[in-house]
Design a protein around this motif. Structure first.
Motif, short mmCIF file in Angstrom:
data_model
loop_
_atom_site.label_atom_id
_atom_site.label_comp_id
_atom_site.label_asym_id
_atom_site.label_seq_id
_atom_site.Cartn_x
_atom_site.Cartn_y
_atom_site.Cartn_z
N ARG A 218 0.85 -1.19 0.00
CA ARG A 218 0.00 0.00 0.00
C ARG A 218 0.89 1.24 0.00
NH1 ARG A 218 -3.52 0.88 5.21
NH2 ARG A 218 -3.41 3.05 4.48
N ASN A 284 -4.76 11.05 -5.29
CA ASN A 284 -3.54 10.55 -5.93
C ASN A 284 -2.72 11.73 -6.45
OD1 ASN A 284 -4.28 7.94 -5.44
ND2 ASN A 284 -4.79 7.44 -7.56
N GLU A 294 -2.52 10.41 -13.45
CA GLU A 294 -3.11 9.32 -14.23
C GLU A 294 -2.12 8.19 -14.51
OE1 GLU A 294 -5.42 8.58 -18.51
OE2 GLU A 294 -4.30 10.44 -18.14
N THR A 297 1.09 4.83 -10.18
CA THR A 297 0.47 3.66 -9.53
C THR A 297 -0.46 4.11 -8.41
OG1 THR A 297 2.49 3.45 -8.20
CG2 THR A 297 2.31 2.05 -10.15
N GLU A 298 -1.43 3.24 -8.09
CA GLU A 298 -2.50 3.59 -7.16
C GLU A 298 -1.96 3.92 -5.76
OE1 GLU A 298 -6.21 4.60 -6.08
OE2 GLU A 298 -5.66 3.89 -8.10
N GLN A 299 -2.52 4.95 -5.17
CA GLN A 299 -2.09 5.44 -3.86
C GLN A 299 -3.25 5.38 -2.87
OE1 GLN A 299 -0.73 9.35 -5.09
NE2 GLN A 299 0.52 8.44 -6.72
N VAL A 302 -4.52 2.08 -0.89
CA VAL A 302 -5.21 0.94 -1.52
C VAL A 302 -4.19 -0.15 -1.81
CG1 VAL A 302 -6.58 0.17 -3.49
CG2 VAL A 302 -6.90 2.49 -2.56
N GLY A 304 -2.22 -3.32 -3.33
CA GLY A 304 -2.12 -3.91 -4.66
C GLY A 304 -0.85 -4.71 -4.77
N ASP A 308 2.78 -3.40 -8.95
CA ASP A 308 1.94 -2.26 -9.29
C ASP A 308 1.91 -1.22 -8.18
OD1 ASP A 308 0.30 -1.02 -11.17
OD2 ASP A 308 -1.54 -1.67 -10.16
N ARG A 309 2.85 -1.32 -7.23
CA ARG A 309 2.96 -0.33 -6.17
C ARG A 309 4.40 0.12 -5.94
NH1 ARG A 309 -1.60 -0.72 -7.12
NH2 ARG A 309 -3.41 -0.75 -5.73
N LYS A 314 2.91 3.48 -13.88
CA LYS A 314 2.32 2.31 -14.49
C LYS A 314 3.05 1.95 -15.78
CE LYS A 314 -2.29 3.73 -12.88
NZ LYS A 314 -3.61 4.22 -13.32
#
Length: 455
Positions: A218, A284, A294, A297-299, A302, A304, A308-309, A314
């Motif tokens: 995360r 994000n 965009e 990677t997801e922040q 969350v 993952g 992907d972190r 990405k």
């Protein structure tokens, strides 16, 4: 037995074991690979135009062997993410892009073997699906395994070594066109010199990496960390996660963003809405705050998969800002805070040409040409606007500022540090040059970069 003789004897023995079975099945048929017509070719960021007249794109190891035998001089070309001429040659480049893919996962040995031209982002999802992970990744998953390891590209974490530290075996074509295999355990005396090789020993074809059971991560982001708080809590901040990044433009006495990446398979304590004086982000963010997140990677905490972190960007998107320059300097961890504070005094000359600076930690290793050889380091990374002339004029000032702190540049990025200084900072350089003499006695892989900085 003298050191040089011992290295030569050990490596020759390893070479013999590697190529003996191959010689028995070698075909007499000559493989011909034509060079492609070349227009203007640049690196990924567009700041460097390659000078090589010919580009070869072999699809098999045998084709690489024949090319190396036939060409009087050549250089391996990977994913083109270096910002200088380390991968260039005045005549010939041999691309590794078709030497790619996940070749073998050994679940008993906990290793994975991939083609040298494989990009981390291309095989990491498959590795995860099979239940395994690498210990770390760089901020960009777009880079090739061979190029990352050859230049000691690193990722982050106070207990995490650079990407090359996961290498347990490698296969390469030496200057004679022979296929050489080196193993971390069997060939220890040369292996630690061959992993971070700067492209000087041969063309890498396969690399075997240590893996572990897969894990999730995360990312929690915070904004506006006061510089005074960083001074008072330096160790605590940088060790607050599995991987931690600080982003700053050196303005207003703050670190603009703190990215804390934590493994969810380990005990986690809430970080809260404030983090050493910084406030939790509410959306994000891109490291360069004004840009869209965009492609990041997801922040926002969350969880993952690791692949992907751990990277900031990405795989399917243009990384970072695109048109840029990059410089990076490693300083021993014990000197890092003083080095950062010294650079902060240069903020007014840094800022006009800067997009963002990232500060990360890398654990010590035993790889001869790694900037973290036997010392924990902090890397201070500059993403510059593509002000080529101005940055070139600024770098000597920054390097002089970092001189008291035993700084070493990233091999694949822009620097102006004197070769004499580099030679003093790498105690194993004489042994590395012996390896060059062993695997490439006539200098087939030596280019202008190596002539200036190494030999």
């Amino acid at each position: 037995m003298k050191r040089k003789q011992f290295i030569r004897t050990t490596a020759t023995a390893a070479t013999g074991m590697a190529i003996a079975p191959l010689a028995a099945c070698k075909s007499d048929k000559k493989v011909k690979v034509e060079s492609k017509p070349q227009g203007k070719r640049t690196n990924w960021a567009g700041n460097y135009t390659y000078k090589a007249k010919n580009l070869y794109e072999p699809k098999t190891v045998e084709e690489v062997q024949n090319l190396v035998k036939e060409l009087s001089t050549n250089k391996a070309l990977g994913s083109r993410h270096c910002f200088n001429n380390i991968a260039d040659n005045l005549l010939n480049q041999i691309s590794t892009k078709y030497l790619a893919g996940l070749y073998h996962l050994d679940e008993e040995a906990m290793t994975v073997t991939v083609g040298a031209g494989t990009k981390y982002g291309d095989f990491a999802p498959e590795l995860h699906q099979k239940g395994y992970a690498l210990h770390n990744l760089a901020s960009l998953p777009h880079i090739s395994v061979a190029g990352a390891c050859a230049t000691a590209t690193h990722g982050s974490g106070v207990t995490n070594g650079n990407l090359a530290t996961s290498v347990v075996a490698l296969e390469m074509v030496n200057a004679k066109g022979e296929l050489i295999s080196l193993d971390k355990e069997k060939d220890k005396d040369v292996f630690e010199g061959a992993v971070v090789n700067l492209g000087a020993l041969g063309i890498l074809t396969k690399i075997t990496l240590r893996v572990e059971k897969t894990f999730d991560v995360r990312q929690d982001l915070f904004q506006g960390l006061p510089l005074e708080s960083l001074k008072e809590n330096f160790d605590a901040i940088l060790s607050s996660g599995y991987s931690v990044s600080l982003f700053t433009d050196w303005q207003n006495g703050i670190v603009s963003q703190v990215w804390v990446k934590r493994r969810t398979d380990r005990p986690l304590k809430p970080l809260g809405e404030t983090f050493f004086g910084a406030k939790a982000a509410t959306k994000n963010l891109h490291p360069i705050t004004r840009l869209s997140a965009e492609n990041c990677t997801e922040q926002m905490g969350v969880p993952g998969p690791w692949y992907d972190r751990l990277p900031h960007f990405k795989m399917g998107f243009t990384p970072s800002s695109g048109e840029e320059l990059q410089s990076e300097f490693f300083v021993p961890y014990k000197n890092a805070l003083d080095a950062i504070l010294a650079l902060e005094q240069k903020k007014d000359v840094i800022y006009p040409h800067l997009m963002i600076t990232e500060i990360r930690t890398i654990a010590a290793d035993n790889l001869w040409m790694s900037p973290c050889y036997q010392t924990d380091c902090v890397a201070i990374h500059f993403t510059w606007k593509q002000h080529i002339k101005e940055v070139a004029e600024l770098l000597p000032t920054l390097e002089a500022t970092l001189e008291p702190f035993d700084a070493r540049p990233h091999w694949g990025k822009v620097f102006t540090m004197s070769p004499s200084v580099l030679h003093k900072r790498y105690s194993k350089l004489p042994e590395f040059i012996e390896l060059m003499d062993l695997y490439d006695p006539k200098g087939k892989f030596v280019n202008d970069y190596l002539k200036l900085n190494i030999v």
